[in-house]
Scaffold this active site. Structure first.
Site, PDB file in Angstrom:
ATOM      1  N   TYR A  33       0.829  -1.201   0.000  1.00 57.93           N
ATOM      2  CA  TYR A  33       0.000   0.000   0.000  1.00 57.93           C
ATOM      3  C   TYR A  33       0.859   1.244   0.000  1.00 57.93           C
ATOM      4  O   TYR A  33       2.062   1.190   0.227  1.00 57.93           O
ATOM      5  CB  TYR A  33      -0.962  -0.001   1.187  1.00 57.93           C
ATOM      6  N   LYS A 147       6.450  -2.015   1.960  1.00 55.72           N
ATOM      7  CA  LYS A 147       5.265  -1.431   2.619  1.00 55.72           C
ATOM      8  C   LYS A 147       4.070  -2.371   2.427  1.00 55.72           C
ATOM      9  O   LYS A 147       3.202  -2.131   1.586  1.00 55.72           O
ATOM     10  CB  LYS A 147       4.998  -0.029   2.058  1.00 55.72           C
ATOM     11  N   GLU A 179      11.767   2.338  14.523  1.00 53.44           N
ATOM     12  CA  GLU A 179      10.910   3.423  14.006  1.00 53.44           C
ATOM     13  C   GLU A 179       9.587   3.380  14.760  1.00 53.44           C
ATOM     14  O   GLU A 179       9.392   2.550  15.639  1.00 53.44           O
ATOM     15  CB  GLU A 179      10.689   3.257  12.494  1.00 53.44           C
ATOM     16  N   LEU A 203      11.074   1.248   7.272  1.00 49.57           N
ATOM     17  CA  LEU A 203      10.528   1.685   5.991  1.00 49.57           C
ATOM     18  C   LEU A 203      11.227   2.981   5.575  1.00 49.57           C
ATOM     19  O   LEU A 203      11.426   3.873   6.415  1.00 49.57           O
ATOM     20  CB  LEU A 203       9.020   1.940   6.123  1.00 49.57           C
TER      21      LEU A 203
HETATM   22  N1  PDD Z   1       2.840   4.955   7.403  1.00 46.84           N
HETATM   23  N2  PDD Z   1       7.527   3.720   8.943  1.00 46.84           N
HETATM   24  C1  PDD Z   1       6.398   3.003   8.921  1.00 46.84           C
HETATM   25  C2  PDD Z   1       6.401   1.671   9.564  1.00 46.84           C
HETATM   26  C3  PDD Z   1       5.245   3.512   8.299  1.00 46.84           C
HETATM   27  O1  PDD Z   1       4.117   2.776   8.259  1.00 46.84           O
HETATM   28  C4  PDD Z   1       5.289   4.801   7.711  1.00 46.84           C
HETATM   29  C5  PDD Z   1       4.100   5.400   7.019  1.00 46.84           C
HETATM   30  C6  PDD Z   1       6.494   5.519   7.765  1.00 46.84           C
HETATM   31  C7  PDD Z   1       6.644   6.888   7.145  1.00 46.84           C
HETATM   32  O2  PDD Z   1       6.642   6.827   5.730  1.00 46.84           O
HETATM   33  P1  PDD Z   1       6.070   8.051   4.867  1.00 46.84           P
HETATM   34  O3  PDD Z   1       6.825   9.254   5.309  1.00 46.84           O
HETATM   35  O4  PDD Z   1       6.355   7.673   3.484  1.00 46.84           O
HETATM   36  O5  PDD Z   1       4.594   8.159   5.173  1.00 46.84           O
HETATM   37  C8  PDD Z   1       7.593   4.940   8.388  1.00 46.84           C
HETATM   38  C9  PDD Z   1       1.659   5.436   6.713  1.00 46.84           C
HETATM   39  C10 PDD Z   1       1.466   6.900   6.808  1.00 46.84           C
HETATM   40  C11 PDD Z   1       0.450   4.634   7.182  1.00 46.84           C
HETATM   41  O6  PDD Z   1       0.622   3.433   7.315  1.00 46.84           O
HETATM   42  O7  PDD Z   1      -0.618   5.190   7.378  1.00 46.84           O
END
Ligand code: PDD
Length: 280
Positions: A33, A147, A179, A203
């Site tokens: 996703y 992801k 994280e 991620l």
């Molecule tokens: N989540 N690390 C994890 C485990 C994440 O699920 C996310 C993002 C990030 C940050 O990535 P980005 O800056 O590309 O959003 C880091 C999204 C927002 C979610 O699952 O809703």
């Protein structure tokens, strides 16, 4: 309000949209996703999100459900059909519909679902006050660079945070922060931003990537290394980044106040420059 969502080639009101019970996303979490922010009706950082999608699909040997051009058009159409001004667009690709078996089915068409979620991203109370995090063991698999929709560990982590009165959980592995459950983690000490280097253990955040570029442009130093919860407790500032929170100040970690319990100056500056660019 009834949203218009996209499922496998069709736009439909959310209460009429359907996917198969045999969809491998439903049965195996065999899907990936992306979450892209929308500000003033415009996608933010869409290119990097699509690059990461391509990588996730490739790592799982999953086919694109359509071309990148079509997927871009679907995102734009979802914004228009829902009159979305501020929020996020969620999109998910799965390996499609097939009889339940673990190995890849042959000749299955990938499924695609895209929907919007209205959210206040820019002018939020959390950004003004800062948020609280708690730490919890990182119990995820070792391909966190992909992801995937396999999110049970983050669900448990976030629930634990909420039950403890916090907004996010920072996950700990080998004594170091990996994280957040849905965000990347940062501390600031002596004017240097410290964050974990990219690897299979976290991620690669698109917001992180933008932050690195903007920090360089504004002479904010970033050091990529792992850090411990104890270092975080003693940090001058702390923050997290994600597509739905941008740069979010952290004011408490495991009940200990960080930076006097107020969003720190460097964090506030980074949020401001990020928003300036996103709104431009
Ligand atoms: N989540 N690390 C994890 C485990 C994440 O699920 C996310 C993002 C990030 C940050 O990535 P980005 O800056 O590309 O959003 C880091 C999204 C927002 C979610 O699952 O809703």
């Amino acid at each position: 309000m009834t949203r218009i969502v996209y499922v496998n080639g069709e736009y439909a009101p959310e209460n009429q949209a359907r996917i198969s019970v045999f969809d491998r996303g439903f049965l195996f979490a065999d899907g990936v996703y992306e979450v892209t922010p929308v500000i003033n009706g415009k996608l933010v950082d869409f290119g990097p999100h699509m690059e990461r999608l391509e990588r996730s699909l490739k790592e799982l040997r999953m086919a694109w459900p359509c071309t990148l051009e079509e997927l871009t058009r679907v995102h734009e159409e979802i914004i228009v059909r829902n009159a979305l001004k501020e929020g996020i667009i969620y999109m998910q690709v799965t390996r499609g519909v097939a009889d339940r078996m673990f190995n890849f089915p042959k000749e299955t068409q990938s499924s695609l679902v895209v929907f919007p979620q209205v959210m206040t991203l820019v002018d939020t109370a959390n950004a003004r006050t800062g948020v609280k995090v708690v730490t919890t063991p990182d119990i995820r698999w070792l391909r966190r660079d992909i992801k995937t929709v396999m999110l049970l560990a983050p669900v448990l982590g976030k629930q634990e945070a909420v039950e403890k009165g916090a907004n996010e959980a920072w996950m700990i592995e080998d004594g170091h922060v990996t994280e957040g459950t849905s965000s990347n983690a940062y501390i600031i000490k002596d004017n240097v931003v410290i964050t974990r280097p990219l690897s299979n253990r976290i991620l690669a955040g698109c917001t992180r990537r933008a932050l690195f570029r903007l920090a360089k442009e504004h002479n904010v130093k970033i050091e990529e290394r792992t850090f411990t919860p104890e270092e975080a407790y003693a940090a001058d500032e702390a923050f997290l980044t994600s597509a739905s929170q941008f740069v979010m100040p952290i004011v408490e970690i495991d009940g200990r106040r960080v930076g006097g319990g107020q969003p720190g100056p460097i964090t506030r500056k980074l949020r401001e420059i990020f928003l300036q660019e996103a709104q431009a």
